[in-house]
Design an enzyme around this catalytic site. Structure first.
Site, PDB file in Angstrom:
ATOM      1  N   ASP A 158      18.300 -38.978 -16.134  1.00 20.14           N
ATOM      2  CA  ASP A 158      18.971 -40.201 -15.698  1.00 20.14           C
ATOM      3  C   ASP A 158      19.627 -39.875 -14.363  1.00 20.14           C
ATOM      4  OD1 ASP A 158      20.526 -42.397 -15.203  1.00 20.14           O
ATOM      5  OD2 ASP A 158      21.711 -42.268 -17.050  1.00 20.14           O
ATOM      6  N   ALA A 177      13.461 -45.728  -9.047  1.00 20.39           N
ATOM      7  CA  ALA A 177      14.174 -46.915  -8.572  1.00 20.39           C
ATOM      8  C   ALA A 177      13.977 -48.053  -9.560  1.00 20.39           C
ATOM      9  CB  ALA A 177      13.666 -47.344  -7.194  1.00 20.39           C
ATOM     10  N   THR A 227      12.918 -51.610  -9.294  1.00 20.56           N
ATOM     11  CA  THR A 227      12.252 -52.408  -8.269  1.00 20.56           C
ATOM     12  C   THR A 227      12.014 -53.863  -8.686  1.00 20.56           C
ATOM     13  OG1 THR A 227      10.086 -51.668  -9.070  1.00 20.56           O
ATOM     14  CG2 THR A 227      11.101 -50.391  -7.289  1.00 20.56           C
ATOM     15  N   TYR A 242      18.587 -56.416  -4.892  1.00 22.35           N
ATOM     16  CA  TYR A 242      17.710 -55.246  -4.786  1.00 22.35           C
ATOM     17  C   TYR A 242      17.875 -54.590  -3.418  1.00 22.35           C
ATOM     18  CZ  TYR A 242      13.383 -52.605  -4.070  1.00 22.35           C
ATOM     19  OH  TYR A 242      12.475 -51.626  -3.761  1.00 22.35           O
TER      20      TYR A 242
END
Length: 291
Positions: free
Chosen positions: A46, A70, A72, A135
């Site tokens: 993590d 990531a 996304t 994002y």
């Protein structure tokens, strides 16, 4: 043999990097718990947990860390910003700090979504970011942390990535199995980029000391609707593409996040540092279908 700690190893770029390097390096393969279960020898990591990252880096002492991890899901980031920030911003911070502790190189992957996309001209690395989505904001924060916490870093902004995994190309092919026609926006422009081609760029950069920020997308530009048409053409599909505006798409999908209308990056720093140009997007998608 160099050791590379690879985060997000199960993703599109993670797969492409492993194929690109082959046996040249020893990979320490990591991904989130559950996903990593299918990777022999993989390690659950993590990246938003600073202690977990530090312990693994100090134990393995890689020469290079490549961060492909990531969140996304652009729409999902709007509804769960905290989760996006933890992975997209705090994760790079933790990796950068730990890389610095052992003087390892850090290669971090970022995105065209750090720009608003209101300028139709290609954006160079010197342009000031102005993200319009959660994002993009979380990825920009990650960039800033990398700059702050690491001394030996490469940062590559890419766009419209496709490879082995979930992406626009595979979505279109899946829809073609059950739809005679699909509606795709025709007023958002970008440079579809092959994960294979991006992996080649990383492979060229990684051994060097040409540190800094790079834009790394395939050359040329296209709108989503025309890209979909090219995909169906190469795949031999008869599915028709119905071009629609972003406004119409928003009406049909009111919860969708804002997207940059002109998501085009100029690979200025690759050129200035003497690296070969990336493939044109059309050549890259032809290669993708021929593999």
């Amino acid at each position: 043999m160099r050791k590379i700690l690879l985060t997000g190893c199960s993703g599109q770029l993670g797969h492409a990097l492993q194929a690109e390097y082959g046996d040249e390096v020893k990979f320490i393969l990591t991904d989130m718990a559950g996903v990593i279960d299918n990777v022999p020898g993989g390690i659950a990591l993590d990246i938003s947990d600073a202690a977990q990252v530090h312990d693994l880096v100090m134990s393995e002492r890689p020469d290079v860390i490549i961060n492909c991890a990531a969140i996304t899901n652009v729409d999902g980031c709007e509804t769960n910003y905290d989760a996006a920030y933890r992975v997209n911003a705090l994760g790079p911070r933790n990796l950068a700090a730990s890389a610095n502790d052992i003087n390892a190189k850090l290669i971090h992957i970022s995105t065209d979504y750090v720009f608003s996309g209101t300028d139709p001209n290609p954006m160079t690395e010197s342009e000031i970011p102005d993200p319009i989505s959660a994002y993009g904001q979380s990825k920009l924060a990650g960039e800033q942390y990398v700059r702050q916490f690491s001394n030996r870093w490469f940062m590559l902004r890419t766009a419209w990535l496709y490879g082995e995994g979930k992406n626009f190309v595979q979505t279109m092919l899946r829809l073609s199995e059950t739809h005679d026609e699909v509606s795709v926006v025709n007023d958002q422009f970008g440079s579809p980029t092959s994960a294979v081609e991006l992996a080649r760029v990383i492979h060229r950069l990684e051994p060097t000391t040409c540190y800094g920020l790079y834009h790394a997308t395939c050359e040329g530009q296209v709108c989503w609707a025309d890209f979909a048409m090219k995909i169906f053409e190469l795949a031999g599909k008869s599915t028709r593409v119905i071009p629609i505006s972003s406004m119409e798409y928003k009406k049909r999908n009111p919860e969708s996040a804002a997207r940059p209308p002109f998501s085009i990056l100029e690979n200025e720093m690759l050129r200035m540092n003497g690296f070969p140009p990336m493939q044109d997007w059309e050549a890259a998608i032809v290669e993708y279908f021929s593999r």
